[in-house]
Scaffold this motif. Structure first.
Motif, PDB file in Angstrom:
ATOM      1  N   UNK A   1      27.958  98.808  37.059  1.00 47.75           N
ATOM      2  CA  UNK A   1      28.949  99.295  36.099  1.00 47.75           C
ATOM      3  C   UNK A   1      28.801  98.606  34.749  1.00 47.75           C
ATOM      4  N   UNK A   2      28.620  97.282  34.775  1.00 44.03           N
ATOM      5  CA  UNK A   2      28.506  96.535  33.523  1.00 44.03           C
ATOM      6  C   UNK A   2      27.199  96.846  32.801  1.00 44.03           C
ATOM      7  N   UNK A   3      26.196  97.357  33.513  1.00 43.18           N
ATOM      8  CA  UNK A   3      24.939  97.727  32.865  1.00 43.18           C
ATOM      9  C   UNK A   3      25.047  99.039  32.092  1.00 43.18           C
ATOM     10  N   UNK A   4      26.085  99.838  32.369  1.00 45.45           N
ATOM     11  CA  UNK A   4      26.278 101.077  31.633  1.00 45.45           C
ATOM     12  C   UNK A   4      26.746 100.784  30.217  1.00 45.45           C
ATOM     13  N   UNK A   5      26.563 101.747  29.339  1.00 49.93           N
ATOM     14  CA  UNK A   5      27.108 101.617  27.991  1.00 49.93           C
ATOM     15  C   UNK A   5      28.629 101.686  28.055  1.00 49.93           C
ATOM     16  N   UNK A   6      29.328 101.116  27.075  1.00 56.06           N
ATOM     17  CA  UNK A   6      30.807 101.114  27.143  1.00 56.06           C
ATOM     18  C   UNK A   6      31.413 102.504  27.263  1.00 56.06           C
ATOM     19  N   UNK A   7      30.879 103.493  26.549  1.00 52.56           N
ATOM     20  CA  UNK A   7      31.472 104.821  26.605  1.00 52.56           C
ATOM     21  C   UNK A   7      31.223 105.467  27.963  1.00 52.56           C
ATOM     22  N   UNK A   8      30.042 105.272  28.551  1.00 51.35           N
ATOM     23  CA  UNK A   8      29.781 105.802  29.896  1.00 51.35           C
ATOM     24  C   UNK A   8      30.604 105.066  30.941  1.00 51.35           C
ATOM     25  N   UNK A   9      30.758 103.757  30.770  1.00 50.28           N
ATOM     26  CA  UNK A   9      31.560 102.984  31.717  1.00 50.28           C
ATOM     27  C   UNK A   9      33.009 103.454  31.718  1.00 50.28           C
ATOM     28  N   UNK A  10      33.548 103.692  30.530  1.00 48.03           N
ATOM     29  CA  UNK A  10      34.939 104.134  30.437  1.00 48.03           C
ATOM     30  C   UNK A  10      35.102 105.543  31.006  1.00 48.03           C
ATOM     31  N   UNK A  11      34.160 106.420  30.730  1.00 50.12           N
ATOM     32  CA  UNK A  11      34.271 107.795  31.209  1.00 50.12           C
ATOM     33  C   UNK A  11      34.186 107.866  32.725  1.00 50.12           C
ATOM     34  N   UNK A  12      33.241 107.163  33.327  1.00 51.82           N
ATOM     35  CA  UNK A  12      33.090 107.236  34.780  1.00 51.82           C
ATOM     36  C   UNK A  12      34.247 106.551  35.488  1.00 51.82           C
ATOM     37  N   UNK A  13      34.847 105.526  34.878  1.00 51.80           N
ATOM     38  CA  UNK A  13      35.999 104.884  35.501  1.00 51.80           C
ATOM     39  C   UNK A  13      37.216 105.791  35.462  1.00 51.80           C
TER      40      UNK A  13
ATOM     41  N   UNK B   1      38.077 113.919  29.037  1.00 53.30           N
ATOM     42  CA  UNK B   1      37.545 114.177  27.696  1.00 53.30           C
ATOM     43  C   UNK B   1      38.578 113.884  26.625  1.00 53.30           C
ATOM     44  N   UNK B   2      39.837 114.239  26.883  1.00 54.23           N
ATOM     45  CA  UNK B   2      40.883 113.985  25.885  1.00 54.23           C
ATOM     46  C   UNK B   2      41.109 112.492  25.695  1.00 54.23           C
ATOM     47  N   UNK B   3      41.106 111.727  26.772  1.00 54.84           N
ATOM     48  CA  UNK B   3      41.377 110.288  26.648  1.00 54.84           C
ATOM     49  C   UNK B   3      40.207 109.545  26.019  1.00 54.84           C
ATOM     50  N   UNK B   4      38.997 110.037  26.184  1.00 55.11           N
ATOM     51  CA  UNK B   4      37.841 109.409  25.544  1.00 55.11           C
ATOM     52  C   UNK B   4      37.524 110.019  24.184  1.00 55.11           C
TER      53      UNK B   4
ATOM     54  N   UNK C   1      41.310  97.852  36.702  1.00 55.18           N
ATOM     55  CA  UNK C   1      40.460  98.711  35.885  1.00 55.18           C
ATOM     56  C   UNK C   1      39.852  97.935  34.717  1.00 55.18           C
ATOM     57  N   UNK C   2      40.646  97.074  34.082  1.00 54.59           N
ATOM     58  CA  UNK C   2      40.116  96.271  32.976  1.00 54.59           C
ATOM     59  C   UNK C   2      39.061  95.291  33.469  1.00 54.59           C
ATOM     60  N   UNK C   3      39.219  94.796  34.690  1.00 52.86           N
ATOM     61  CA  UNK C   3      38.198  93.908  35.255  1.00 52.86           C
ATOM     62  C   UNK C   3      36.893  94.668  35.498  1.00 52.86           C
ATOM     63  N   UNK C   4      36.976  95.913  35.969  1.00 54.21           N
ATOM     64  CA  UNK C   4      35.770  96.708  36.173  1.00 54.21           C
ATOM     65  C   UNK C   4      35.093  97.047  34.842  1.00 54.21           C
ATOM     66  N   UNK C   5      35.864  97.125  33.764  1.00 54.39           N
ATOM     67  CA  UNK C   5      35.279  97.408  32.459  1.00 54.39           C
ATOM     68  C   UNK C   5      34.617  96.190  31.834  1.00 54.39           C
ATOM     69  N   UNK C   6      35.216  95.015  32.025  1.00 56.08           N
ATOM     70  CA  UNK C   6      34.730  93.810  31.343  1.00 56.08           C
ATOM     71  C   UNK C   6      34.019  92.833  32.264  1.00 56.08           C
ATOM     72  N   UNK C   7      34.358  92.812  33.553  1.00 51.14           N
ATOM     73  CA  UNK C   7      33.772  91.847  34.474  1.00 51.14           C
ATOM     74  C   UNK C   7      34.317  90.448  34.325  1.00 51.14           C
ATOM     75  N   UNK C   8      35.449  90.282  33.614  1.00 52.33           N
ATOM     76  CA  UNK C   8      36.028  88.960  33.379  1.00 52.33           C
ATOM     77  C   UNK C   8      37.514  89.007  33.682  1.00 52.33           C
ATOM     78  N   UNK C   9      37.963  88.013  34.444  1.00 51.63           N
ATOM     79  CA  UNK C   9      39.361  87.982  34.857  1.00 51.63           C
ATOM     80  C   UNK C   9      40.288  87.710  33.675  1.00 51.63           C
ATOM     81  N   UNK C  10      39.973  86.705  32.858  1.00 51.83           N
ATOM     82  CA  UNK C  10      40.845  86.342  31.736  1.00 51.83           C
ATOM     83  C   UNK C  10      40.967  87.493  30.742  1.00 51.83           C
TER      84      UNK C  10
END
Length: 426
Positions: free
Chosen positions: A254-266, A279-282, A177-186
């Motif tokens: 996914x990375x083209x979305x804004x951070x808040x939209x990326x987190x919500x859709x994930x 909604x509660x977690x965001x 999930x963190x990789x889908x949010x950031x696109x970076x393995x490290x």
């Protein structure tokens, strides 16, 4: 009992089963790891559970359905027994599978962070459909089990064992999930390490939290989406993209979305949370979270050809299948749980030593100041004041050439008396 929503009873039957079992909304919410408002929405048909909570809620309702039959069987006695005075055999206890460190146990009360806990063993649990499996989930982590399909249990030895169980179950999914949010393995592995290190530092709080996985997931998401990483030299160059073109398109969208939209859709489509929990977690209202999901689906459909031809009501299921099928071009293997616990403890010892060293330096400086400071007060001398009306002192005037010659003559003339000043004719 009728099944109308993906294997769940009708909403009014859900409430009837809960009331027949004499359970409150808070007790069901504690067993499922959600809020009482979410359970009320499930029973009213306003929303329905999704992902792992859907499977857990279905088994929970099956267990409530089996309770009357089990009670009748216990009242009638086992087959072949005719003596009513004979002692009845002890009934098999109904176990509730609680996540390690969960805040509510089988009785609905908080579990002590240092006491014994119960961990589930899902080796004998049948696998669910891949299309309904959340991103990164390897098994069911439901909140309750009925009389059918109860998982085996094993005692936990202590906080370290409970932490290791939580880490082994949640860390691989959280890394993806963190990789889908950031696109970076490290950065993804660093986010997982940071989240679980902080969880171990605050383990009593995490152990009594109703959703320990959500607690850790929030910390990892915040670290993965932090805007300060763009200034780090190690994260300026992008990682190798996925080998599959479809996965590459999905990750770029996914990375083209804004951070808040990326987190919500994930959270909604990838993890499988329902709309109130998303909604509660965001930290947003349900209406705001729903609008974010709609806008994110529209942007993803504009960038992903596979979603463009899918109806709007089925885009969520199609996106969930694509997220589950995405494979990174490298292995996302977190560090062992013992290494994470050891790293956190080592960092804690270093901070403790640094604090003690700084305290010792401050104490020594204070003692030196007290030893060398004067014991009495010496007031400084008052500054001088100018006095008006008094002429300044003046010394002798500078001699002229004639005056100097007269002075030399008086000093060299040996004659004394009145004759000394008698004029002479030269």
């Amino acid at each position: 009992m009728t099944r109308n929503v993906e294997g769940l009873p009708a909403p009014h039957e859900r409430r009837s089963l809960r009331e027949a079992a004499e359970l409150t909304l808070d007790e069901v919410a504690a067993a499922m790891g959600v809020t009482a408002a979410t359970v009320r929405h499930w029973e009213s048909g306003r929303t329905n559970p999704r992902g792992r909570k859907h499977a857990a809620y279905a088994r929970f309702l099956d267990g409530l359905t089996a309770l009357p039959a089990a009670a009748d069987a216990d009242a009638a006695g086992p087959p072949g027994r005719t003596d009513p005075a004979a002692p009845a055999e002890p009934a098999e206890p109904v176990l509730v599978a609680v996540a390690p460190g969960a805040g509510a146990g089988a009785e609905g009360g908080p579990a002590a962070p240092e006491g014994p806990a119960v961990a589930t063993d899902t080796a004998d649990t049948p696998a669910t459909d891949t299309a309904d499996t959340p991103v990164g989930d390897t098994g069911d982590t439901g909140g309750a089990a009925g009389a059918v399909d109860r998982p085996a249990v094993r005692p936990l030895l202590g906080p370290a064992d409970a932490f290791d169980t939580l880490y082994d179950r949640a860390a691989p999914a959280l890394a993806l999930q963190s990789y889908l949010l950031s696109g970076r393995r490290a950065l993804a592995l660093e986010a997982v390490d940071r989240a679980f290190t902080r969880a171990w530092d605050q383990w009593p709080e995490v152990a009594t939290d109703p959703d320990p996985e959500g607690w850790v997931r929030a910390i990892a998401y915040e670290h993965a989406l932090s805007p300060w990483h763009r200034f780090r030299r190690a994260h300026r160059r992008p990682d190798r993209p996925p080998a599959d073109p479809a996965d590459r398109i999905l990750l770029d969208a996914l990375l083209a979305l804004s951070p808040v939209h990326r987190r919500t859709v994930l959270l909604y489509d990838g993890v499988g949370l329902d709309l109130p929990d998303t909604a509660a977690e965001t930290e947003a209202t349900t209406l705001a979270a729903g609008n974010r999901i709609l806008h994110a689906h529209a942007e993803l459909a504009a960038r992903i050809p596979e979603l463009a031809d899918v109806p709007v009501e089925k885009q969520s299921a199609a996106l969930r299948e694509r997220l589950v099928a995405l494979r990174p071009p490298f292995a996302l293997t977190p560090r062992p749980a013992a290494a994470v616990r050891g790293g956190g403890e080592r960092r804690g010892r270093q901070w403790t030593r640094a604090t003690l060293g700084l305290t010792a330096v401050i104490t020594a400086a204070t003692a030196y100041t007290v030893a060398t400071a004067p014991t009495r007060y010496d007031p400084p001398p008052a500054p001088g004041e100018s006095v008006t009306g008094v002429p300044p002192l003046s010394g002798p005037q500078q001699l002229t050439e004639r005056s100097r010659q007269l002075q030399d003559k008086l000093r060299t003339d040996p004659q004394a008396g009145p004759a000394r000043i008698t004029p002479k004719i030269e």
